[in-house]
Design a protein around this motif. Structure first.
Motif, PDB file in Angstrom:
ATOM      1  N   VAL A 174       0.863  -1.182   0.000  1.00 48.31           N
ATOM      2  CA  VAL A 174       0.000   0.000   0.000  1.00 48.31           C
ATOM      3  C   VAL A 174       0.902   1.235   0.000  1.00 48.31           C
ATOM      4  O   VAL A 174       1.592   1.500   0.981  1.00 48.31           O
ATOM      5  CB  VAL A 174      -0.949  -0.003   1.216  1.00 48.31           C
ATOM      6  N   VAL A 175       0.898   1.951  -1.115  1.00 48.05           N
ATOM      7  CA  VAL A 175       1.815   3.083  -1.308  1.00 48.05           C
ATOM      8  C   VAL A 175       1.058   4.371  -1.625  1.00 48.05           C
ATOM      9  O   VAL A 175       1.475   5.148  -2.477  1.00 48.05           O
ATOM     10  CB  VAL A 175       2.863   2.764  -2.408  1.00 48.05           C
TER      11      VAL A 175
ATOM     12  N   SER B  41      -4.622   5.041  -4.442  1.00 51.46           N
ATOM     13  CA  SER B  41      -5.832   5.709  -4.903  1.00 51.46           C
ATOM     14  C   SER B  41      -5.840   5.868  -6.422  1.00 51.46           C
ATOM     15  O   SER B  41      -4.912   5.450  -7.104  1.00 51.46           O
ATOM     16  CB  SER B  41      -5.941   7.077  -4.231  1.00 51.46           C
ATOM     17  N   ARG B  42      -6.884   6.512  -6.889  1.00 52.16           N
ATOM     18  CA  ARG B  42      -7.062   6.765  -8.319  1.00 52.16           C
ATOM     19  C   ARG B  42      -5.810   7.422  -8.903  1.00 52.16           C
ATOM     20  O   ARG B  42      -5.252   8.347  -8.314  1.00 52.16           O
ATOM     21  CB  ARG B  42      -8.279   7.674  -8.501  1.00 52.16           C
ATOM     22  N   ALA B  43      -5.388   6.944 -10.051  1.00 52.47           N
ATOM     23  CA  ALA B  43      -4.202   7.493 -10.714  1.00 52.47           C
ATOM     24  C   ALA B  43      -4.482   8.912 -11.196  1.00 52.47           C
ATOM     25  O   ALA B  43      -5.603   9.223 -11.602  1.00 52.47           O
ATOM     26  CB  ALA B  43      -3.804   6.613 -11.891  1.00 52.47           C
ATOM     27  N   PRO B  44      -3.477   9.762 -11.154  1.00 49.14           N
ATOM     28  CA  PRO B  44      -3.666  11.130 -11.654  1.00 49.14           C
ATOM     29  C   PRO B  44      -3.799  11.126 -13.176  1.00 49.14           C
ATOM     30  O   PRO B  44      -3.400  10.174 -13.847  1.00 49.14           O
ATOM     31  CB  PRO B  44      -2.383  11.833 -11.223  1.00 49.14           C
ATOM     32  N   ALA B  45      -4.353  12.211 -13.694  1.00 45.12           N
ATOM     33  CA  ALA B  45      -4.410  12.352 -15.151  1.00 45.12           C
ATOM     34  C   ALA B  45      -2.985  12.463 -15.669  1.00 45.12           C
ATOM     35  O   ALA B  45      -2.116  13.041 -15.025  1.00 45.12           O
ATOM     36  CB  ALA B  45      -5.219  13.594 -15.514  1.00 45.12           C
TER      37      ALA B  45
ATOM     38  N   HIS C 226     -10.846   3.475  -7.500  1.00 42.96           N
ATOM     39  CA  HIS C 226     -11.551   4.496  -8.269  1.00 42.96           C
ATOM     40  C   HIS C 226     -11.690   5.778  -7.453  1.00 42.96           C
ATOM     41  O   HIS C 226     -12.065   6.817  -7.987  1.00 42.96           O
ATOM     42  CB  HIS C 226     -12.932   3.991  -8.693  1.00 42.96           C
ATOM     43  N   LEU C 227     -11.349   5.701  -6.159  1.00 45.49           N
ATOM     44  CA  LEU C 227     -11.495   6.842  -5.263  1.00 45.49           C
ATOM     45  C   LEU C 227     -10.238   7.698  -5.235  1.00 45.49           C
ATOM     46  O   LEU C 227      -9.122   7.171  -5.293  1.00 45.49           O
ATOM     47  CB  LEU C 227     -11.780   6.353  -3.839  1.00 45.49           C
ATOM     48  N   PRO C 228     -10.385   9.018  -5.096  1.00 44.09           N
ATOM     49  CA  PRO C 228      -9.209   9.870  -4.900  1.00 44.09           C
ATOM     50  C   PRO C 228      -8.624   9.625  -3.514  1.00 44.09           C
ATOM     51  O   PRO C 228      -9.298   9.127  -2.608  1.00 44.09           O
ATOM     52  CB  PRO C 228      -9.775  11.286  -5.035  1.00 44.09           C
ATOM     53  N   GLY C 229      -7.355   9.984  -3.337  1.00 45.58           N
ATOM     54  CA  GLY C 229      -6.614   9.690  -2.116  1.00 45.58           C
ATOM     55  C   GLY C 229      -7.305  10.029  -0.812  1.00 45.58           C
ATOM     56  O   GLY C 229      -7.470   9.164   0.054  1.00 45.58           O
ATOM     57  N   PRO C 230      -7.733  11.276  -0.602  1.00 45.64           N
ATOM     58  CA  PRO C 230      -8.348  11.612   0.683  1.00 45.64           C
ATOM     59  C   PRO C 230      -9.621  10.808   0.972  1.00 45.64           C
ATOM     60  O   PRO C 230      -9.867  10.410   2.103  1.00 45.64           O
ATOM     61  CB  PRO C 230      -8.661  13.114   0.552  1.00 45.64           C
TER      62      PRO C 230
END
Length: 156
Positions: free
Chosen positions: A6-7, A47-51, A67-71
């Motif tokens: 988990v990174v 979390s979800r990969a950045p664009a 599919h969720l953003p980090g926070p």
């Protein structure tokens, strides 16, 4: 053995010290592989990969992205709403931000207990989160990894 690492910190704009630890761990695994040493199958989870370019792709390992953003993902872990990936023999989290892992042993890295030792350096919200994360970790973790004997003593 399949290890899910988990990174989440490596997806943050500023990865910080935990991100440095994760990077060093991945570099060490790559060096072991290059030297012909046996290394488990490692899968990265965040979390979800950045664009655009995903910084995790640079490590040449399989990546599982939520599919969720980090926070949002971190809060979902906090509340037990999202588990670790199920295709794991072991889940290793590089910090106390950790998903529940009902099917595989969960190993957590605890770098320090600074929020307790130097509380003035943390905002109140940060101290509350770290304390709650520590209590969740104590319930969820199979094992802890610490960087030094003093941290181990403080953890105990």
């Amino acid at each position: 053995m399949r290890v899910v690492l988990v990174v989440e910190q490596l997806r943050r704009r500023v990865p910080g010290g935990v991100g440095r630890y994760a990077t060093g761990l991945l570099q060490g695994l790559a060096a072991m592989t290059d030297a012909g040493e046996a290394v488990p199958d490692v899968v990265l989870y965040a979390s979800r990969a950045p664009a655009g370019d995903d910084p995790l792709a640079a490590y040449g390992l399989e990546v599982i992205s939520s599919h969720l953003p980090g926070p949002v993902l971190t809060r979902a872990w906090d509340h037990g709403l999202v588990d670790a990936p199920r295709r794991a023999d072991l889940v290793h989290c590089v910090s106390l931000a950790a998903p529940p892992s009902p099917l595989a042993p969960l190993v957590l890295m605890c770098h320090d207990l600074a929020w307790r030792q130097v509380p003035d350096t943390f905002p109140r919200r940060g101290r509350r989160w770290h304390e709650a994360a520590f209590h969740r970790a104590r319930r969820r973790a199979t094992r802890f990894v610490v960087p030094s004997e003093p941290v181990g003593r403080a953890l105990i």
